[in-house]
Motif scaffolding. Sequence first.
Motif, PDB file in Angstrom:
ATOM      1  N   ARG A  78       4.916  -1.716 -11.960  1.00 57.19           N
ATOM      2  CA  ARG A  78       4.660  -2.684 -10.885  1.00 57.19           C
ATOM      3  C   ARG A  78       5.388  -4.000 -11.133  1.00 57.19           C
ATOM      4  O   ARG A  78       5.780  -4.676 -10.195  1.00 57.19           O
ATOM      5  CB  ARG A  78       3.151  -2.925 -10.752  1.00 57.19           C
ATOM      6  CG  ARG A  78       2.429  -1.761 -10.079  1.00 57.19           C
ATOM      7  CD  ARG A  78       1.004  -2.143  -9.699  1.00 57.19           C
ATOM      8  NE  ARG A  78       0.364  -1.100  -8.925  1.00 57.19           N
ATOM      9  CZ  ARG A  78      -0.464  -0.182  -9.430  1.00 57.19           C
ATOM     10  NH1 ARG A  78      -0.720  -0.174 -10.722  1.00 57.19           N
ATOM     11  NH2 ARG A  78      -1.010   0.718  -8.652  1.00 57.19           N
ATOM     12  N   ILE A  89       4.046  -3.490   0.630  1.00 61.42           N
ATOM     13  CA  ILE A  89       3.176  -4.140  -0.375  1.00 61.42           C
ATOM     14  C   ILE A  89       4.001  -4.524  -1.600  1.00 61.42           C
ATOM     15  O   ILE A  89       3.901  -5.636  -2.115  1.00 61.42           O
ATOM     16  CB  ILE A  89       2.005  -3.211  -0.778  1.00 61.42           C
ATOM     17  CG1 ILE A  89       1.151  -2.876   0.448  1.00 61.42           C
ATOM     18  CG2 ILE A  89       1.153  -3.859  -1.861  1.00 61.42           C
ATOM     19  CD1 ILE A  89       0.174  -1.727   0.240  1.00 61.42           C
ATOM     20  N   ARG A  90       4.835  -3.566  -2.034  1.00 59.13           N
ATOM     21  CA  ARG A  90       5.671  -3.841  -3.210  1.00 59.13           C
ATOM     22  C   ARG A  90       6.568  -5.050  -2.978  1.00 59.13           C
ATOM     23  O   ARG A  90       6.656  -5.957  -3.805  1.00 59.13           O
ATOM     24  CB  ARG A  90       6.527  -2.613  -3.546  1.00 59.13           C
ATOM     25  CG  ARG A  90       7.523  -2.867  -4.663  1.00 59.13           C
ATOM     26  CD  ARG A  90       8.321  -1.645  -5.024  1.00 59.13           C
ATOM     27  NE  ARG A  90       9.052  -1.033  -3.932  1.00 59.13           N
ATOM     28  CZ  ARG A  90      10.149  -1.539  -3.385  1.00 59.13           C
ATOM     29  NH1 ARG A  90      10.630  -2.695  -3.818  1.00 59.13           N
ATOM     30  NH2 ARG A  90      10.764  -0.919  -2.405  1.00 59.13           N
ATOM     31  N   ILE A 100       4.665  -8.308  -3.061  1.00 60.74           N
ATOM     32  CA  ILE A 100       4.287  -8.729  -4.425  1.00 60.74           C
ATOM     33  C   ILE A 100       5.526  -9.161  -5.216  1.00 60.74           C
ATOM     34  O   ILE A 100       5.483 -10.141  -5.960  1.00 60.74           O
ATOM     35  CB  ILE A 100       3.503  -7.605  -5.147  1.00 60.74           C
ATOM     36  CG1 ILE A 100       2.123  -7.461  -4.475  1.00 60.74           C
ATOM     37  CG2 ILE A 100       3.338  -7.905  -6.633  1.00 60.74           C
ATOM     38  CD1 ILE A 100       1.245  -6.367  -5.013  1.00 60.74           C
ATOM     39  N   ILE A 135      -1.100  -8.611 -10.372  1.00 59.50           N
ATOM     40  CA  ILE A 135      -1.052  -7.239 -10.898  1.00 59.50           C
ATOM     41  C   ILE A 135      -2.119  -7.044 -11.986  1.00 59.50           C
ATOM     42  O   ILE A 135      -2.814  -6.025 -12.008  1.00 59.50           O
ATOM     43  CB  ILE A 135       0.371  -6.890 -11.400  1.00 59.50           C
ATOM     44  CG1 ILE A 135       1.335  -6.873 -10.205  1.00 59.50           C
ATOM     45  CG2 ILE A 135       0.391  -5.543 -12.109  1.00 59.50           C
ATOM     46  CD1 ILE A 135       2.795  -6.712 -10.562  1.00 59.50           C
ATOM     47  N   TYR A 167      -2.538 -14.800  -2.930  1.00 59.15           N
ATOM     48  CA  TYR A 167      -3.202 -14.093  -1.825  1.00 59.15           C
ATOM     49  C   TYR A 167      -2.856 -14.713  -0.480  1.00 59.15           C
ATOM     50  O   TYR A 167      -2.741 -14.001   0.520  1.00 59.15           O
ATOM     51  CB  TYR A 167      -4.730 -14.065  -2.046  1.00 59.15           C
ATOM     52  CG  TYR A 167      -5.187 -12.825  -2.779  1.00 59.15           C
ATOM     53  CD1 TYR A 167      -4.804 -12.605  -4.099  1.00 59.15           C
ATOM     54  CD2 TYR A 167      -5.985 -11.873  -2.166  1.00 59.15           C
ATOM     55  CE1 TYR A 167      -5.210 -11.469  -4.780  1.00 59.15           C
ATOM     56  CE2 TYR A 167      -6.395 -10.726  -2.834  1.00 59.15           C
ATOM     57  CZ  TYR A 167      -6.010 -10.537  -4.144  1.00 59.15           C
ATOM     58  OH  TYR A 167      -6.404  -9.398  -4.816  1.00 59.15           O
ATOM     59  N   LEU A 183       0.523 -13.370   0.319  1.00 61.25           N
ATOM     60  CA  LEU A 183       0.422 -11.945   0.639  1.00 61.25           C
ATOM     61  C   LEU A 183      -0.183 -11.725   2.026  1.00 61.25           C
ATOM     62  O   LEU A 183       0.231 -10.819   2.756  1.00 61.25           O
ATOM     63  CB  LEU A 183      -0.417 -11.211  -0.423  1.00 61.25           C
ATOM     64  CG  LEU A 183       0.208 -11.113  -1.818  1.00 61.25           C
ATOM     65  CD1 LEU A 183      -0.785 -10.543  -2.822  1.00 61.25           C
ATOM     66  CD2 LEU A 183       1.471 -10.252  -1.791  1.00 61.25           C
ATOM     67  N   LEU A 217       1.883  -9.561   4.598  1.00 61.18           N
ATOM     68  CA  LEU A 217       1.310  -8.251   4.916  1.00 61.18           C
ATOM     69  C   LEU A 217       0.517  -8.269   6.222  1.00 61.18           C
ATOM     70  O   LEU A 217      -0.308  -7.376   6.460  1.00 61.18           O
ATOM     71  CB  LEU A 217       0.442  -7.763   3.749  1.00 61.18           C
ATOM     72  CG  LEU A 217       1.195  -7.563   2.428  1.00 61.18           C
ATOM     73  CD1 LEU A 217       0.245  -7.199   1.305  1.00 61.18           C
ATOM     74  CD2 LEU A 217       2.263  -6.470   2.577  1.00 61.18           C
TER      75      LEU A 217
END
Lengths: 197, 181
Positions: free
Chosen positions: A38, A134-135, A138, A150, A181, A184, A188
């Motif tokens: 990850r 998502i990848r 991040i 992670i 967050y 993200l 997302l």
Amino acid sequence: MAVDSDLELMLRVSRGDADSFGVLLNRHRGPLLSYFVRMVRDRGLAEDLAQEAFLRVYQARERYQPEAKFTTWLYRIATNLALNAIRDRQSDPVLPEALVAETNGDFASPLERAQDGRPNVEEQLAESDRERMIREAIEALPEKQRAAVILHKYQDVDYRQIASILKVSESAVKSLLFRAYESLRVRLEPLLEGGLV
Amino acid sequence: MRKNCPDREDIFMLAKGMTSEREALAHITNCAGCRKIFESYRRLDDVLEQWNPDAQASPWFDARVRAAASQPQARGMRGFFGLELNRWLAAPVLAALLVMVGVIAFRHSPPPVPVKPVTQVAAVHPAVAPAQAAKPAPAAPQSGAQEVSMYQNLSVLEDYDMLAGFDVISELPKGSSKVAD
């Protein structure tokens, strides 16, 4: 039968018990490898880094001081290795995306692909669009935020441990996670039912 | 969000279980706006759980770790010549090498050759600098004997006798200033 704690096993390793090292290896191999995958995306590189992390644990066995949890120590080693690998990759020249698209093909050798962290064909096929989003979200985070997310989300490491691993205060970890967050949530948005607030 | 609503970071901490302030929890239960933000963090957690890259170790993973671990001396050498220390040693070692090369080059360089005045060179080979050659230095008019002596002392014409007897030069027609095509 009682399960030996990591700490007990590591103390035995420090006294020269190779079998205990095998138990630790067996116990933490999977989680550590998944952490590296990850962090650096490329599986080959992740495996090399995981091996290096275990090797460093073994090399430092005689100096091991059971002051913190074994996993804190292990992930601190792992995080340093991963962040160095990410920085090395960033300093390497990478083919411009536009050039790759223009040629309508992937002309980079597997070695080149491994060096710049791009997934190979198998990895690309296995990864769904959802996972890719998502990848990428991040990966777009600053490195400490990425490591914090992670460790917290996927490695189940508690805030105090994350603080020790990243060498920051516990409140700084919470702040790192909040900022991560927030980023993200924006990136997302399409995956969050009901959209953003 | 209303004026008495907790800020987003507080709501995030509640959603993540970092805090359990009763007041804030009670507020979220009653405030639709804050509840929506709270739930969005929970949904984001659910979304993040969908990222599960393949992270299975290769069959030779343990063997490679054990093989490397069984060679502590070799691993120690890698510390010196491998990536980790090189990162820190590269710059000072390179700088020291450059200084050494500079000192060696300076010590072995030949002594500087004294530079002749331009007027002398031009006089020897008028084609090189016709403009300067056309105007001899007015401050130092020279006799024919002095000029010949000067030519003999030029560093480029060290062996004047040999050059004077050089066949090609001697075969040139006298008074001719240029070679036929």
